[in-house]
Design a protein around this motif. Structure first.
Motif, mmCIF file in Angstrom:
data_model
loop_
_atom_site.group_PDB
_atom_site.id
_atom_site.type_symbol
_atom_site.label_atom_id
_atom_site.label_comp_id
_atom_site.label_asym_id
_atom_site.label_seq_id
_atom_site.Cartn_x
_atom_site.Cartn_y
_atom_site.Cartn_z
ATOM 1 N N ALA A 117 1.328 10.056 -3.539
ATOM 2 C CA ALA A 117 0.146 9.196 -3.417
ATOM 3 C C ALA A 117 -1.071 9.792 -4.129
ATOM 4 O O ALA A 117 -1.902 9.058 -4.663
ATOM 5 C CB ALA A 117 -0.176 8.961 -1.940
ATOM 6 N N GLN A 118 -1.174 11.126 -4.132
ATOM 7 C CA GLN A 118 -2.348 11.775 -4.735
ATOM 8 C C GLN A 118 -2.052 12.297 -6.146
ATOM 9 O O GLN A 118 -2.888 12.992 -6.719
ATOM 10 C CB GLN A 118 -2.800 12.951 -3.847
ATOM 11 N N SER B 11 0.246 5.585 -4.272
ATOM 12 C CA SER B 11 -0.779 4.761 -3.627
ATOM 13 C C SER B 11 -1.838 4.369 -4.649
ATOM 14 O O SER B 11 -2.197 5.171 -5.511
ATOM 15 C CB SER B 11 -1.454 5.544 -2.496
ATOM 16 N N LYS C 288 -7.834 6.780 -4.998
ATOM 17 C CA LYS C 288 -6.752 7.542 -5.637
ATOM 18 C C LYS C 288 -6.936 7.571 -7.155
ATOM 19 O O LYS C 288 -7.752 6.835 -7.698
ATOM 20 C CB LYS C 288 -5.398 6.937 -5.260
ATOM 21 N N ALA D 58 -0.587 9.497 6.788
ATOM 22 C CA ALA D 58 0.464 8.502 6.529
ATOM 23 C C ALA D 58 1.851 9.129 6.384
ATOM 24 O O ALA D 58 2.850 8.510 6.747
ATOM 25 C CB ALA D 58 0.138 7.701 5.274
ATOM 26 N N ASN E 238 0.863 -1.196 0.000
ATOM 27 C CA ASN E 238 0.000 0.000 0.000
ATOM 28 C C ASN E 238 0.897 1.242 0.000
ATOM 29 O O ASN E 238 2.127 1.117 0.125
ATOM 30 C CB ASN E 238 -0.982 0.005 1.184
ATOM 31 N N GLY E 239 0.300 2.408 -0.108
ATOM 32 C CA GLY E 239 1.090 3.639 -0.200
ATOM 33 C C GLY E 239 1.819 3.964 1.091
ATOM 34 O O GLY E 239 2.948 4.477 1.064
ATOM 35 N N SER E 240 1.202 3.679 2.219
ATOM 36 C CA SER E 240 1.862 3.935 3.507
ATOM 37 C C SER E 240 3.105 3.059 3.642
ATOM 38 O O SER E 240 4.174 3.530 4.049
ATOM 39 C CB SER E 240 0.908 3.634 4.665
ATOM 40 N N ASP F 10 6.107 12.134 -1.643
ATOM 41 C CA ASP F 10 4.833 11.477 -1.388
ATOM 42 C C ASP F 10 3.898 11.865 -2.540
ATOM 43 O O ASP F 10 3.272 12.928 -2.517
ATOM 44 C CB ASP F 10 4.268 11.906 -0.032
ATOM 45 N N THR G 138 -1.385 17.488 5.261
ATOM 46 C CA THR G 138 -1.318 16.307 4.397
ATOM 47 C C THR G 138 -2.112 15.195 5.066
ATOM 48 O O THR G 138 -2.594 15.350 6.192
ATOM 49 C CB THR G 138 0.141 15.860 4.182
ATOM 50 N N PHE G 139 -2.216 14.067 4.353
ATOM 51 C CA PHE G 139 -2.825 12.878 4.945
ATOM 52 C C PHE G 139 -1.886 12.321 6.013
ATOM 53 O O PHE G 139 -0.666 12.436 5.923
ATOM 54 C CB PHE G 139 -3.107 11.835 3.854
HETATM 55 C C1 LIG Z 1 -3.387 7.909 0.431
HETATM 56 C C2 LIG Z 1 -2.156 8.588 0.895
HETATM 57 C C3 LIG Z 1 -1.088 7.896 1.483
HETATM 58 C C4 LIG Z 1 -1.157 6.443 1.879
HETATM 59 O O1 LIG Z 1 -1.565 5.565 0.927
HETATM 60 P P1 LIG Z 1 -2.331 4.220 1.361
HETATM 61 O O2 LIG Z 1 -2.262 3.412 0.106
HETATM 62 O O3 LIG Z 1 -3.704 4.593 1.769
HETATM 63 O O4 LIG Z 1 -1.565 3.583 2.461
HETATM 64 C C5 LIG Z 1 0.048 8.607 1.813
HETATM 65 N N1 LIG Z 1 0.131 9.927 1.613
HETATM 66 C C6 LIG Z 1 -0.871 10.630 1.078
HETATM 67 C C7 LIG Z 1 -0.699 12.098 0.865
HETATM 68 C C8 LIG Z 1 -2.054 10.000 0.708
HETATM 69 O O5 LIG Z 1 -3.057 10.719 0.204
#
Ligand SMILES: *Cc1c(COP(=O)(O)O)cnc(C)c1O
Length: 379
Positions: free
Chosen positions: A169-170, A191, A196, A98, A69-71, A167, A95-96
């Motif tokens: 992820a988005q 992610s 996403k 994670a 996963n992204g985390s 990061d 930010t999120f």
């Molecule tokens: C979604 C997200 C993550 C983590 O991704 P997961 O796949 O949900 O673990 C990390 N950083 C940001 C900014 C995100 O939006």
């Protein structure tokens, strides 16, 4: 009420349409999934290798390493960089979770920096002031689908000998000066969480990496630090991606370019329809292609506008209501409460509108008209 924009009978407008997306992929998915199910290979395997290769080629990056996963992608990258106890890692407070959680989990201290009031990404001048002798890395977040100012961040990191982990992820498919988010710094994380821009049907992530040694380390860390079967050079984790999920992502990848273009077109229409309405629309930084993971506006009466939209069947979202330096779990860091005034302000005024790729033009017009109505009536 003689209100042309009051559509009690209209279908709700949602932030996401994952069932609609599934309908687009259902036909082509079935074959791929049957192949995986019949192969007897359920973790890693050819579909994972194919996904890694497809993304490495597509994002112009030397290595792509599929992760659970992204985390975990952020966590594994931090482990590969050797970040740990006694180290400080600079991250945006806006930010999120994670981004900060993974820094904490490797034993390092997250150092929170305020955001830029226009792009919502990390503030460069404040980032410079946060550097100490303990700083080992910076994690810029490409929030809502727009790259942070990477040229400045890489120059600062170079000057101070800091690692940079994006990061992204988005921000899959976002670019800055023609380079892909996650592939600008030596390392980046993606992610594939279902919401996403490239969302799987389950958890998923990817490390992008330009450095051979770091990439090899990530591959080992993904599999408990194993160098060959049952021989472990260091302690990693189980950060592997399932074969079925990779097969699904390969199918969804076929439409990513079209979906990114649809998000951009939806955003452009909002920009046009909301101009002069009094709400602040997204601003795109120099050299950036924004992929609108979220289309966020600022308005002082955010909660009332959210209710107004909900009353008319329109979903909206608040990303994020509380900056990370104010989260109870990070109280131990003793970050001064007034440390990030811009993030505090933005958290109270930001609202994300539906911008997902299957939204129709009449739906966007309806949302924009509801916002204009609200602005007119309640001013
Ligand atoms: C979604 C997200 C993550 C983590 O991704 P997961 O796949 O949900 O673990 C990390 N950083 C940001 C900014 C995100 O939006």
């Amino acid at each position: 009420m003689n209100d042309a924009n009051h559509h009690p009978e209209a279908a709700p407008i949602r932030m996401l349409d994952l069932r609609g997306e599934y309908a687009i992929f259902a036909g082509s998915l079935r074959d791929r999934l049957e192949n995986v199910l019949a192969s007897g290979h359920y973790i890693g395997g050819p579909a994972v290798a194919e996904l890694e290769k497809a993304l490495a080629t597509r994002q112009s990056v030397k290595h792509a390493i599929a992760i659970s996963n992204g985390s975990d992608a952020l966590l594994c990258a931090l482990m590969a960089l050797g970040i740990g106890r006694g180290d400080e890692v600079i991250i945006p407070t806006f930010t999120f979770f994670a981004t900060a959680g993974t820094v904490h989990r490797v034993g390092a201290a997250p150092v929170f920096v305020d955001c830029d009031p226009r792009t919502y990404n990390i503030d460069i001048e404040k980032l410079k002031k946060a550097i100490t002798a303990k700083t080992k890395a910076v994690i810029p977040v490409h929030l809502f689908g727009q790259c942070a100012d990477m040229a400045s961040i890489l120059a600062i990191a170079d000057e101070h000998g800091l690692a940079v982990l994006e990061d992204a992820a988005q921000a899959i498919d976002a670019t800055q000066d023609g380079r892909f988010a996650g592939a600008i710094a030596p390392m980046g994380a993606l992610s594939f969480y279902p919401t996403k821009n490239l969302g799987g049907f389950g958890e998923g992530g990817m490390i992008l990496c330009q450095n051979d040694d770091l990439a090899l380390r990530c591959r080992q860390l993904r599999n408990h630090g194993q160098s060959k079967l049952y021989f472990h050079d260091f302690v990693g984790g189980n950060f592997r991606l399932d074969t079925l999920k990779a097969a699904i992502l390969l199918t969804k990848l076929e439409k990513l370019t079209a979906f990114t273009a649809a998000r951009a077109a939806n955003a452009a229409l909002y920009d046009e329809l909301l101009a002069g309405s009094g709400v602040v629309t997204p601003r795109v930084g120099r050299g950036n292609r924004h992929v609108y993971h979220q289309y966020c506006i600022l308005t002082p009466r955010r909660d009332e506008l959210k209710k107004h939209l909900a009353d008319h069947g329109v979903e909206s979202g608040i990303y994020y209501p509380l900056p990370l330096h104010r989260q109870p779990c990070f109280a131990y860091l003793e970050t001064p409460k007034d440390h990030c005034p811009v993030a505090d302000d933005v958290c109270g005024r930001i609202l994300a509108l539906p911008v997902q790729p299957l939204l129709t033009e009449p739906e966007i017009r309806r949302v924009a008209e509801l916002i204009r109505d609200f602005q007119r009536k309640e001013r």
